[in-house]
Structure formats: structure tokens, C-alpha cells
Write an enzyme that holds these catalytic residues in place. Sequence first.
Site, PDB file in Angstrom:
ATOM      1  CD  GLU A 216      -2.873  -1.193   0.111  1.00  0.00           C
ATOM      2  OE1 GLU A 216      -3.012  -0.146  -0.568  1.00  0.00           O
ATOM      3  OE2 GLU A 216      -3.505  -2.227  -0.127  1.00  0.00           O
ATOM      4  CB  CYS A 250      -1.294   7.057   1.637  1.00  0.00           C
ATOM      5  SG  CYS A 250      -2.735   6.132   2.207  1.00  0.00           S
TER       6      CYS A 250
END
Length: 473
Positions: A216, A250
Site C-alpha cells: 500500500e 496517502c
Amino acid sequence: MQQTPPSPLVDRFEAQRQAFGRQPFPTLAERRDRLQRLAALLDRHEAALVQAISADFSGRSPHETRLAEAFVVRAGLRHALRHLKGWMRERRVPTQLHFLPGRNRLLPQPLGVVGVVAPWNYPLQLSLGPALAALAAGNRVLIKPSELTPAFSALLERAVAEAFAPDEMSVVTGDASVGQAFSHLPFDHLFFTGSTPVGRLVAQAAAANLTPVTLELGGKSPAIIDSSADLDEAAQRIAYGKLLNAGQTCVAPDYVLVPTGQGEALARRIARAAERMYPTLRDNPDYTAIVSPRHHARLRDMVAEAAGLGATIVQVNPAHESLEQGTRKIAPTLVLNPPAGARLMREEIFGPVLPILEVPSLDAAIAHVQQGDRPLALYWFGRDTAHRDRVLHETISGGVTVNDCLWHLGQEHQPFGGVGASGMGAYHGEWGFNTFSKLKPVFHQSRWAGTALFRPPYGATFERLLGLLQRLG
């Protein structure tokens, strides 16, 4: 040369591997018990965890930690507990006509020992979110939190040790060298959240053991303002999405693409929205600081470089406070039309700095996204459904939220993950359960099976049957 992990780390890993060997398929009751203990851990220690994270950041909004971390983990736990029985069930799969009366099944089987490497920006959510999925799937879990959040990491280590046996779930702390050694362990699955450059190193380390990885990562997630968008609505939602955790997210919008002539109007609206949310900055507990001096300096250097290259800089500091000394907070900063070669247009920003670029058309906006690495998130604002569908079909990203930012991440019924440079694999909900399981195909043969007709010696009967099967196809 492959790095040899230190002995205590290897001992912890081997203890989990041996425990899994003794119990390779935990029952539904055992898995539910582990998830319930994790939920109780969070209830018991939430206030202290929130305080520890704030200390690590030198000022992190407790409300944001409770919403974006504790609430998200609790939602994942509730969802998993509600659906775990169905996820564990052996799944029926269609069987082709010529294999009947045999039958196909898929058996979700635990993998073994799962490693979770968590980042500093959402240390609670990104440690326990993957861990709960791995526990639901029946695995043992070893967690390595970031060295940039030492207070949180130490507390998590103690809390997990209170609630779990070391061979069930355990936390190991240490600096970057421990993280490197961790990624060289022969896990049955390795889950990493962090930057793309470090993700490449983790994947290389895991490859030596043929360990499957979920990465990720991040990247430059765009927000596209269509000509049909409501600028006021878009500005408010982009401001929140960008300034949550001071941009250290993110999936934060990394830059905005806006129709030519609307850049300044959008900047004014985003600035007003930021002022309403954060009327003061320096001592405002709602506005989060930058995690470390190095990241603080990196952001300031990016903005200074863009200014030197001719970009217009707009700082949002409603109370005109000095942020030069004694704080790692950075005022929300808008950068209008920075050149393509500027660092903030080449690197993921990860802070409260938002470039706004004017583009002449939807074609130009799509082309701009297509020419870069595939982002973790994309945001589109507008009312023209044809334009929306063009963006959805012609760009590739990990996920999309339409007419807002961030919220696709919170959907337990949807997978969350990147693509290309923004990651590989997915989790959340059933996707997390499947990520940490081996979906083992099982074919149950019938005593009345006709497959004996295909055994040697071959001859006319074989040819007739093979021809029949090819026609039935």
C-alpha cells in the site's frame, strides 16, 4: 547480500510459525475471540494511544486520530465479526458438465505467519487494520511499527502483549535496520504500507523468500475540477481532504487540475474553507504538526523552490502567527501553476501544500494524469456524467471518490489498494480476509466418475468422447 535478521526477531517469528503448525486452521470461535480481544485492547487503551500519537507528532489532532484511526479499526472489526462465518465457509463453485457428478469447492485456508510493516502517518489504523484481517483469516501476526512514532510503538507493544500470547500476535520495535531485517523474514505474507521507494526495497527483500506481498504505497493523487463543478463545494471538500492530518495522508489530494482561468478563484475558496476550519494554527489542537524535522524541512524546501521557479504562493495563516520557531506546523499553502520540473510536481508532497494547475480542457486533464505513475486515489468534481465516465474509464488509479475526497478508503464492502507504482494487492472487509487466505481449489470426485473412459489404452472410444467434449465445450 541478504541481511541476517537478529536472533530475537527470528525467535519471535519461529515461535509463531511453530504455533501455527500446531493449529493450522483455527475455528470460528477462536478467530472471533482474537478479534474481540483486539477490540477490547482498543477500548482499553484508546485514550493513551491517542495521546502517544500526539506526542510523536509534537501535536496531532486527537479528534482526527479518533476518527481516522480508532473509528476505522472498530468499523473493520465490527464488519469482520459480522461476516466472518460466511467468509470462512467452503464456497461452492460451478462444475463443468463433463466432470459431473463431481463437484468443485473453494476452501479459504490460513496462510501461516503474516508480517505487517506499518508507517508513521496513521500508525494505529495501519498497524491494526491489516492485523485484524490477518487474524480473521486465521493467521499469526507480527507487527513492525514505524521508528518515527516511538511513543505509540512502545505502547502498542505493551498493549498487544497484554492481550495476546507472543505466538498469536506480537509487536517488534526498533529502527530502520530492524525494519529491513523484518522484511527479510520468510513470512507467508508480508503487508507493507509506506512510500514507493521503500516499497520497492521491501518487495525485493520478500522476493528472496518468494514471500507474497501487499504493498500500500502512495503517489501523486489528483483532484480534477470539471467545468460542471460547483467550485464552492469542491473547495470545501478538497480543503478538508488535504488538511486532515496536515496532508500526511496517502490518499490526500496531491494536486488539483482546474479549467483555465479558474485557478485563482478556486484558491480563494480553498483558502476561505481552510480559515473556517483552522482560524488559528500554532496552538490549535485541531491542526496537526509535521511528524519530524526532516519532513518539515523537505516541505519548506519544496515550497521555496517552487517560488523561485515563478509559482505563486498563497499561505493561509488567518491569525498571522509566527511558525518559524518552536513548532513543526506549516501553514496551509497553495501553489498556483508550478512548473512541471518542480519537486512538488515530481514527488509525493505528504504535507499541507497543494499545487493548483490550470488545464485548457478535459482532454488535457486526462492526459496529465495518464502521463504520470498510476496514483493511489483520484478525485473528480462535477455534474457532467459523460465527463465523469470519461475520467473513470480513461485513467487508472487505486480508487476514486466522486465529488469528495478520501471516503472510498472507508468502505468495508469495497477493496482498498493501489495499482502500479501506488501498490499491489488490496484489503478491507472480505478482500482483506481473502488477501491473507489461500483460496484452495478442491475437486470432489464421484464414485460414478466417467473419467476412467479416458485411460489407456487409447482408441476409437477415446476419440469419440474427446470429440463430444470439444463440441460441448
